[in-house]
Design a protein around this motif. Sequence first.
Motif, PDB file in Angstrom:
ATOM      1  N   ASN A 159     -19.623 -25.451  41.540  1.00  0.00           N
ATOM      2  CA  ASN A 159     -21.005 -25.279  41.972  1.00  0.00           C
ATOM      3  C   ASN A 159     -21.593 -23.972  41.445  1.00  0.00           C
ATOM      4  O   ASN A 159     -22.739 -23.929  40.987  1.00  0.00           O
ATOM      5  CB  ASN A 159     -21.088 -25.308  43.507  1.00  0.00           C
ATOM      6  CG  ASN A 159     -21.145 -26.714  44.062  1.00  0.00           C
ATOM      7  OD1 ASN A 159     -22.209 -27.328  44.118  1.00  0.00           O
ATOM      8  ND2 ASN A 159     -19.986 -27.237  44.455  1.00  0.00           N
ATOM      9  N   MET A 160     -20.815 -22.914  41.499  1.00  0.00           N
ATOM     10  CA  MET A 160     -21.270 -21.630  40.978  1.00  0.00           C
ATOM     11  C   MET A 160     -21.536 -21.712  39.477  1.00  0.00           C
ATOM     12  O   MET A 160     -22.532 -21.191  38.971  1.00  0.00           O
ATOM     13  CB  MET A 160     -20.212 -20.564  41.271  1.00  0.00           C
ATOM     14  CG  MET A 160     -20.550 -19.171  40.723  1.00  0.00           C
ATOM     15  SD  MET A 160     -19.243 -17.988  41.096  1.00  0.00           S
ATOM     16  CE  MET A 160     -17.904 -18.613  40.087  1.00  0.00           C
ATOM     17  N   MET A 161     -20.631 -22.395  38.724  1.00  0.00           N
ATOM     18  CA  MET A 161     -20.777 -22.485  37.272  1.00  0.00           C
ATOM     19  C   MET A 161     -22.057 -23.215  36.874  1.00  0.00           C
ATOM     20  O   MET A 161     -22.756 -22.790  35.940  1.00  0.00           O
ATOM     21  CB  MET A 161     -19.557 -23.200  36.673  1.00  0.00           C
ATOM     22  CG  MET A 161     -19.691 -23.522  35.189  1.00  0.00           C
ATOM     23  SD  MET A 161     -18.245 -24.371  34.542  1.00  0.00           S
ATOM     24  CE  MET A 161     -17.095 -23.011  34.433  1.00  0.00           C
ATOM     25  N   MET A 171     -18.555 -34.207  41.498  1.00  0.00           N
ATOM     26  CA  MET A 171     -18.794 -33.757  40.134  1.00  0.00           C
ATOM     27  C   MET A 171     -19.921 -34.566  39.500  1.00  0.00           C
ATOM     28  O   MET A 171     -20.759 -34.013  38.764  1.00  0.00           O
ATOM     29  CB  MET A 171     -17.501 -33.867  39.308  1.00  0.00           C
ATOM     30  CG  MET A 171     -16.446 -32.843  39.681  1.00  0.00           C
ATOM     31  SD  MET A 171     -14.884 -33.025  38.756  1.00  0.00           S
ATOM     32  CE  MET A 171     -15.408 -32.691  37.099  1.00  0.00           C
ATOM     33  N   HIS A 172     -19.953 -35.866  39.770  1.00  0.00           N
ATOM     34  CA  HIS A 172     -20.998 -36.726  39.220  1.00  0.00           C
ATOM     35  C   HIS A 172     -22.376 -36.250  39.687  1.00  0.00           C
ATOM     36  O   HIS A 172     -23.324 -36.131  38.894  1.00  0.00           O
ATOM     37  CB  HIS A 172     -20.744 -38.171  39.660  1.00  0.00           C
ATOM     38  CG  HIS A 172     -21.696 -39.158  39.078  1.00  0.00           C
ATOM     39  ND1 HIS A 172     -22.911 -39.460  39.672  1.00  0.00           N
ATOM     40  CD2 HIS A 172     -21.630 -39.915  37.950  1.00  0.00           C
ATOM     41  CE1 HIS A 172     -23.552 -40.352  38.946  1.00  0.00           C
ATOM     42  NE2 HIS A 172     -22.784 -40.647  37.890  1.00  0.00           N
ATOM     43  N   GLU A 173     -22.498 -35.950  40.962  1.00  0.00           N
ATOM     44  CA  GLU A 173     -23.773 -35.483  41.513  1.00  0.00           C
ATOM     45  C   GLU A 173     -24.147 -34.118  40.944  1.00  0.00           C
ATOM     46  O   GLU A 173     -25.314 -33.866  40.591  1.00  0.00           O
ATOM     47  CB  GLU A 173     -23.666 -35.419  43.037  1.00  0.00           C
ATOM     48  CG  GLU A 173     -24.946 -34.990  43.730  1.00  0.00           C
ATOM     49  CD  GLU A 173     -24.806 -34.971  45.242  1.00  0.00           C
ATOM     50  OE1 GLU A 173     -25.701 -34.417  45.914  1.00  0.00           O
ATOM     51  OE2 GLU A 173     -23.789 -35.493  45.748  1.00  0.00           O
ATOM     52  N   LEU A 174     -23.148 -33.245  40.845  1.00  0.00           N
ATOM     53  CA  LEU A 174     -23.403 -31.899  40.330  1.00  0.00           C
ATOM     54  C   LEU A 174     -23.841 -31.938  38.868  1.00  0.00           C
ATOM     55  O   LEU A 174     -24.804 -31.259  38.467  1.00  0.00           O
ATOM     56  CB  LEU A 174     -22.128 -31.055  40.484  1.00  0.00           C
ATOM     57  CG  LEU A 174     -22.213 -29.587  40.056  1.00  0.00           C
ATOM     58  CD1 LEU A 174     -23.167 -28.808  40.957  1.00  0.00           C
ATOM     59  CD2 LEU A 174     -20.821 -28.949  40.080  1.00  0.00           C
ATOM     60  N   PHE A 175     -23.149 -32.720  38.044  1.00  0.00           N
ATOM     61  CA  PHE A 175     -23.471 -32.795  36.622  1.00  0.00           C
ATOM     62  C   PHE A 175     -24.857 -33.408  36.396  1.00  0.00           C
ATOM     63  O   PHE A 175     -25.621 -32.946  35.542  1.00  0.00           O
ATOM     64  CB  PHE A 175     -22.419 -33.617  35.885  1.00  0.00           C
ATOM     65  CG  PHE A 175     -21.079 -32.928  35.759  1.00  0.00           C
ATOM     66  CD1 PHE A 175     -20.827 -31.724  36.396  1.00  0.00           C
ATOM     67  CD2 PHE A 175     -20.052 -33.492  34.998  1.00  0.00           C
ATOM     68  CE1 PHE A 175     -19.605 -31.092  36.291  1.00  0.00           C
ATOM     69  CE2 PHE A 175     -18.830 -32.866  34.876  1.00  0.00           C
ATOM     70  CZ  PHE A 175     -18.595 -31.673  35.529  1.00  0.00           C
ATOM     71  N   ASN A 176     -25.153 -34.452  37.153  1.00  0.00           N
ATOM     72  CA  ASN A 176     -26.453 -35.097  36.989  1.00  0.00           C
ATOM     73  C   ASN A 176     -27.602 -34.127  37.269  1.00  0.00           C
ATOM     74  O   ASN A 176     -28.671 -34.224  36.652  1.00  0.00           O
ATOM     75  CB  ASN A 176     -26.570 -36.311  37.910  1.00  0.00           C
ATOM     76  CG  ASN A 176     -25.817 -37.514  37.379  1.00  0.00           C
ATOM     77  OD1 ASN A 176     -25.512 -37.603  36.188  1.00  0.00           O
ATOM     78  ND2 ASN A 176     -25.490 -38.447  38.266  1.00  0.00           N
ATOM     79  N   PHE A 230     -16.283 -15.380  44.148  1.00  0.00           N
ATOM     80  CA  PHE A 230     -15.439 -15.662  42.984  1.00  0.00           C
ATOM     81  C   PHE A 230     -16.234 -15.369  41.710  1.00  0.00           C
ATOM     82  O   PHE A 230     -17.427 -15.664  41.620  1.00  0.00           O
ATOM     83  CB  PHE A 230     -14.981 -17.121  42.986  1.00  0.00           C
ATOM     84  CG  PHE A 230     -14.040 -17.446  44.113  1.00  0.00           C
ATOM     85  CD1 PHE A 230     -14.498 -18.077  45.256  1.00  0.00           C
ATOM     86  CD2 PHE A 230     -12.703 -17.115  44.035  1.00  0.00           C
ATOM     87  CE1 PHE A 230     -13.642 -18.381  46.294  1.00  0.00           C
ATOM     88  CE2 PHE A 230     -11.830 -17.414  45.074  1.00  0.00           C
ATOM     89  CZ  PHE A 230     -12.301 -18.041  46.211  1.00  0.00           C
ATOM     90  N   ASN A 231     -15.536 -14.794  40.748  1.00  0.00           N
ATOM     91  CA  ASN A 231     -16.154 -14.495  39.454  1.00  0.00           C
ATOM     92  C   ASN A 231     -15.270 -15.020  38.333  1.00  0.00           C
ATOM     93  O   ASN A 231     -14.060 -15.220  38.515  1.00  0.00           O
ATOM     94  CB  ASN A 231     -16.364 -12.986  39.278  1.00  0.00           C
ATOM     95  CG  ASN A 231     -17.336 -12.424  40.285  1.00  0.00           C
ATOM     96  OD1 ASN A 231     -18.478 -12.872  40.370  1.00  0.00           O
ATOM     97  ND2 ASN A 231     -16.874 -11.451  41.069  1.00  0.00           N
TER      98      ASN A 231
END
Length: 641
Positions: free
Chosen positions: A478-480, A511-516, A422-423
């Motif tokens: 996750n890619m972003m 999302m919380h884990e990814l952002f942190n 995905f792009n």
Amino acid sequence: MTLFKQIALMLSTFLIIILTTVLVLNFKSANESVQDRLYTDAKNTASSLSLSLGTAQGDISMMTTMINASFDSGYYHYITLMDIENNPIYKREVEQKILDVPQWFINALNITAPVASANVSAGWSQVGLLKVQSDAGYAYKQLYTILINLLISFSIIAVIGLAILNLLLVIILKPLKEVQKQAEAVTRNEFIIQDNIPYTKEFKDVVLGMNNMVSKVKAMFDKGNEELKRQKELEYIDKATKLRNRKYLIDKLPEYLKIDATSKGGINMMIALSGVIEANEKIGHKDVDQLFINIANIFSAHAKNFDNSIVARMNGTEFSILLPDCSEINGTELARGIYNSTKELIELSNLDSTETFISLGLYAYNYKENIGQLLSQSDNALAQAKFSDDNIHLAKADNTVEVMGKEAWRKIINDAIEKNNFNFVSWTAVDAKMRKIAHNVLSLTLKVDKDTTYYYGQFMAPANQAGLSFKIYDNVLNMMFKTPDMTLKGSTCSLRLPFDYLTQQGTYESMHELFNSYAENLPFKLIIEMPDKLVRQNSTLIKKYQALFEKHNIDMGVFEFIGESVDYQYLQDLRPVYIKGETDYFLSQSDQALSALRLITDTVGISLIAAGVMDMKTLKKLQEKDIHVIQGRATEMIELA
């Protein structure tokens, strides 16, 4: 235009309208009086002259003398005496002449003098029939004289009234100059205090209010909140039945007819009530109004079992029931239940159910259709229902032939998720007033190979059908954050997340884990757009998202806004950077509703963005409503500064 000119123009127009109305009514009354006078004079003459002619005992010469005497003493077009076989005995007539009256006046009135008649008898034997017609020329002249006098009188009154009005406005609005200076300072964010308080109560209140404006921001928000709620009820609620109206349905349908819609289809039921005129004649308007309310309650009761259903009154006798995720079988059963309940109610209202009845057209729609198609097909189904024996007709949407089957799409999407194929592709939201980019709107593409790329609108529909949309958004986030696109460095970008994904169990935690772990390394400013359907709930989940976003310097935006909340306090609590609505929503709002919305958004620093602006003509209409930030094809036509 200054306030003085606006008030002067409004009051002057009002005064002139009143005077003109009074003039017209006076002249109309005079016209009716004169025309009545024509008939009365003719009738009186016919009655009295017929009695006189009866004393002549059939003597033609004596009757002729009597007719001539009456004719010469009044204003008559003709007096005719006919015998019992309808042959003329004697006729006195004069050509109608209208002196000193312009032709346009004659053409405008077109007075026809009525003919009065009376029997002439000598004892028990009938001599003949007397006919008398008054001279309309006299009426024209009399009415023209009345009109001239009225015009002169009312012109004098209007001139005096306007002069007095102008003088009063000059005196009353004199303090407005100082108020205007203060208001101009406020628009420049210069908050000055005016010491000279006007004596006029309204101006005094305005000045005192402006002097305390900084401390009254919350009060202003609350006022806008209440006004917007009131306007929402006026805009979206049918006064008689308290159902939603057509405008609400039109504004709400884009939420159901889109690629990532929560519902993938359902039933739209159009219902028409026939025999209303006959019902009014039988039981009266008041009971018919109550009948409408009771029928509306039946619709609501049957639709409440379907989540997110919409019951709307489309016009005086037609209703719509939108039933997302309703099958054709359930829709048909529901229609029969509504028909039977309504028939019973009509009969209990002492009406003939064969004369007053409902017709139900069911259309099985899918989320790929547009609003026009859904409404058109629903109307066609209703038209068929009116000719059906049981007054119920089901129509189905044409099945779209897929380029690829579901399994083929499932394989492509799963491969893209595994290989991160995905792009991002970005579009712009442009501030047309400042001629600059407000932010970049991120969308997705799916790249299969160097020659094959699918856009969001092509792959998301089959992804939804395959139940893979949640994995796509997880993959994209996750890619972003893990491998951000450095070409976007230094810009502001927005990413839209759908209702189903945001409310899915586990989404917030991931999302919380990814952002942190990765948010602080994001090279661009991120705005996450959330649907108003979710945001307006102001739930614990939303507040958790808000806290998460604020912690990592991520802004919140709102999309699919149509102002249907019961309370707009959530906008102050959450303070999104902008709210996006469809262009048609903003253009269809009343000035009062938009003013109330802007009062709320301006108070807490929220921008309004119109999505789907396709041409400069639409942009111009939006700018007239003070909406300048847009998305859509029209952004390509704006020359950036």
